[in-house]
Design a protein around this motif. Structure first.
Motif, short mmCIF file in Angstrom:
data_model
loop_
_atom_site.label_atom_id
_atom_site.label_comp_id
_atom_site.label_asym_id
_atom_site.label_seq_id
_atom_site.Cartn_x
_atom_site.Cartn_y
_atom_site.Cartn_z
N GLY A 1 -6.04 14.93 -29.55
CA GLY A 1 -7.26 14.15 -29.74
C GLY A 1 -7.76 13.60 -28.42
O GLY A 1 -8.24 12.47 -28.35
N GLY A 2 -7.68 14.37 -27.37
CA GLY A 2 -8.00 13.85 -26.06
C GLY A 2 -6.84 13.04 -25.53
O GLY A 2 -6.94 11.85 -25.28
N LEU B 1 -3.19 16.60 -19.32
CA LEU B 1 -4.20 16.52 -20.36
C LEU B 1 -3.89 17.55 -21.43
O LEU B 1 -3.79 18.75 -21.15
N LEU B 2 -3.71 17.08 -22.67
CA LEU B 2 -3.39 17.96 -23.79
C LEU B 2 -4.68 18.33 -24.51
O LEU B 2 -5.46 17.46 -24.92
N LEU B 3 -4.88 19.63 -24.72
CA LEU B 3 -6.11 20.13 -25.31
C LEU B 3 -5.83 20.83 -26.64
O LEU B 3 -4.82 21.53 -26.79
N ASN B 4 -6.74 20.66 -27.58
CA ASN B 4 -6.65 21.31 -28.89
C ASN B 4 -7.55 22.54 -28.87
O ASN B 4 -8.77 22.43 -28.81
N SER B 5 -6.94 23.72 -28.91
CA SER B 5 -7.69 24.97 -28.81
C SER B 5 -7.86 25.66 -30.17
O SER B 5 -8.08 26.88 -30.23
N TRP C 1 -14.87 15.92 -23.42
CA TRP C 1 -13.80 14.96 -23.10
C TRP C 1 -13.09 15.38 -21.81
O TRP C 1 -12.82 14.56 -20.93
N LEU C 2 -12.79 16.67 -21.71
CA LEU C 2 -12.10 17.17 -20.53
C LEU C 2 -12.95 16.96 -19.27
O LEU C 2 -12.45 16.50 -18.24
N GLN C 3 -14.22 17.26 -19.36
CA GLN C 3 -15.10 17.07 -18.20
C GLN C 3 -15.13 15.62 -17.76
O GLN C 3 -15.05 15.31 -16.56
N ALA C 4 -15.21 14.70 -18.73
CA ALA C 4 -15.24 13.28 -18.40
C ALA C 4 -13.93 12.83 -17.77
O ALA C 4 -13.92 12.05 -16.80
#
Length: 262
Positions: free
Chosen positions: A98-99, A110-114, A133-136
């Motif tokens: 969830g970010g 940073l954990l990402l949901n793909s 979220w990742l960009q921010a």
């Protein structure tokens, strides 16, 4: 001081312990691997990078957490295409990505949901919200080293059936990585193979499965049988204070390899 990060992936625990996955007992191989890892120095963090259970519910996720508990390190997970995010959240919502931002020394993971927009064959996307979220976060983290973790591989491997089920929108991720020099590497699961690849000029490592591996280069799913490639395994990483990542491969056969990237 370097940070030690363990990656376990593609555990495929069944609803009922003892049910075989491609001929192997997934609970047994995970337990054996954890026992072997327990003989190593303690890890600062354990990441579970998707496909953690196989057609199972909250009980299997709880069993997974109990099996990795002897490692005595903080544990976080992210979902793969075989996972049920509702079941994961029911067991422990605090572990969900969830970010999710994890800080270790000079590093941020940073954990990402793909798993957005599944195609029914195993592929998945990074949702627009996830990319935003990742960009921010990357804009905020220009003074830290960053490691990205996701389930689906964004880079093709030359295995046709797997390349068809990789990350569905790799260009969007690559654009963000290319513009963020603080991203020093990426890790993924999904492949049931150990690869050292590249994504936008950064090292990308895939971890082997903790239960079975798949044959690389095949047109269809084939279970690997060569002893040096077929054994259950995992990866662990040393995140160095100067931004280097030392990536290590561990298998139950005790074969270990390492690769360093600056």
């Amino acid at each position: 001081m370097s940070q030690r990060v363990l990656q376990l992936s593609d555990c495929h625990l069944p609803a009922q312990p003892g049910t075989l996955y491609h001929g192997r007992d997934a609970d047994q191989t995970l337990t054996q691997l954890v026992q072997q890892l327990g003989q190593m120095p303690r890890f600062d963090l354990t990441l579970l990078t998707g496909d953690l259970v196989h057609h199972a519910g909250p009980d299997a996720y709880q069993r997974l957490l109990e099996q990795v508990a002897p490692l005595r390190s903080p544990c976080h997970w992210l979902p793969g295409n075989h996972d049920d995010t509702a079941a994961m959240a029911a067991v422990d919502a605090g572990r969900m990505p969830g970010g999710k931002r994890l800080d270790l020394g000079r590093w941020t993971i940073l954990l990402l949901n793909s798993t957005s927009n599944p195609d029914g064959r195993g592929s998945g996307d990074l949702a627009t919200e996830e990319l935003n979220w990742l960009q921010a976060r990357l804009q905020q983290l220009q003074d830290r080293f960053v490691l990205l973790a996701l389930h689906h591989n964004p880079t093709a491997t030359g295995t046709p059936w797997q390349d068809a089920t990789r990350l569905g929108n790799p260009d969007a991720l690559e654009a963000l990585v290319a513009a963020a020099p603080q991203v020093r590497g990426l890790i993924c699961g999904h492949l049931h193979q150990a690869h050292a690849l590249e994504c936008a000029g950064r090292p990308l490592w895939s971890a082997p499965s903790t239960v079975v591996q798949f044959v690389a280069g095949s047109d269809r799913l084939e279970v690997e049988t060569q002893p040096q490639l077929s054994t259950p395994g995992c990866r662990w990483y040393e995140l160095q204070d100067d931004g280097r990542i030392d990536a290590h491969l561990v298998r139950l056969s005790t074969i270990e390899e390492s690769m360093t990237h600056g």
